[in-house]
Design a protein around this motif. Structure first.
Motif, PDB file in Angstrom:
ATOM      1  N   PRO A  38       0.804  -1.227   0.000  1.00 22.45           N
ATOM      2  CA  PRO A  38       0.000   0.000   0.000  1.00 22.45           C
ATOM      3  C   PRO A  38       0.835   1.275   0.000  1.00 22.45           C
ATOM      4  O   PRO A  38       0.507   2.221  -0.723  1.00 22.45           O
ATOM      5  N   ASN A  49      -2.705   1.731  10.034  1.00 22.37           N
ATOM      6  CA  ASN A  49      -2.396   0.431   9.437  1.00 22.37           C
ATOM      7  C   ASN A  49      -1.771  -0.463  10.507  1.00 22.37           C
ATOM      8  O   ASN A  49      -0.555  -0.446  10.718  1.00 22.37           O
ATOM      9  N   ILE A  52      -6.164   0.813  -2.119  1.00 26.29           N
ATOM     10  CA  ILE A  52      -5.388   0.638  -0.892  1.00 26.29           C
ATOM     11  C   ILE A  52      -6.289   0.190   0.254  1.00 26.29           C
ATOM     12  O   ILE A  52      -5.875  -0.575   1.127  1.00 26.29           O
TER      13      ILE A  52
END
Length: 210
Positions: A19, A127, A203
């Motif tokens: 990503p 993330n 993403i």
């Protein structure tokens, strides 16, 4: 501490499709190297936060809590979906000519450096896979007999961020050159807006399965 081996491994891992590198590349192609570098700086700034969390043991707590881990993960996905929607809402009026699109895009790039920097940080912090990565990757290069394990983690984290920003900057420059070479930024602004939105949503899917 195996610092040289760590640098080599970090370089190879950073270059792997994921990503972060996808986002830097896409932004550089669509809006130029400055925006790509802004994103890269934001992403790598987030790495310092993850490093501090790992050194303090907070990362282990997050990784051990399925609820907390999932909350961060889905917050990241929701944020990316939202940013894709924002990209579409902020697209220029379709009446803008192709001849004017390059100048318009340059103005947008100049005004969005800080915004994309913040986007990079937010994407990185939301993330949770990075938490797992640090917990699995760093111990392989730490000296188990070290009297200062937290300092060693901070050194590794800082080194990893330095490697990442170097590689991301190179990727941004190359992507910008390719875009200029093939005239990608001469596309109509509405088309570019859809491309940016598509990148965010892609993403988001990677966050779900990556």
């Amino acid at each position: 501490m195996k610092l040289l081996e760590f640098i080599v491994a970090s370089s190879l891992l950073t270059l792997m499709p994921g990503p972060d590198i996808l986002f830097v590349m896409a932004q550089s192609i669509v809006q130029g190297r400055k925006t790509g570098i802004a994103v890269a700086l934001g992403l790598c700034s987030g790495l310092f936060v993850h490093t501090a969390l790992a050194a303090l043991g907070i990362s282990l707590i997050i990784a051990s809590s399925p609820i907390l881990f999932a909350a961060i993960r889905y917050a990241g996905i929701a944020y990316l979906i939202y940013m894709g929607i924002v990209s579409l809402r902020s697209r220029n009026d379709a009446s803008v000519s192709i001849a004017d699109s390059t100048a318009t895009l340059q103005n947008e790039s100049a005004g969005t450096f800080g915004k994309l920097y913040r986007t990079g940080i937010t994407m990185n912090l939301l993330n949770p896979k990075i938490i797992l990565f640090f917990l699995a990757f760093f111990p392989q290069f730490l000296d188990k007999t070290s009297a200062t394990p937290r300092i060693d983690i901070l050194i590794l984290g800082t080194t990893f961020a330095a490697v990442a920003i170097t590689i991301f900057t190179i990727v941004a420059l190359v992507a910008d050159w390719v875009s200029a070479r093939f005239g990608a930024r001469q596309l109509p602004p509405a088309t570019l807006a859809w491309i940016r939105a598509g990148v965010y949503w892609t993403i988001a899917v990677l966050f779900l399965f990556y």
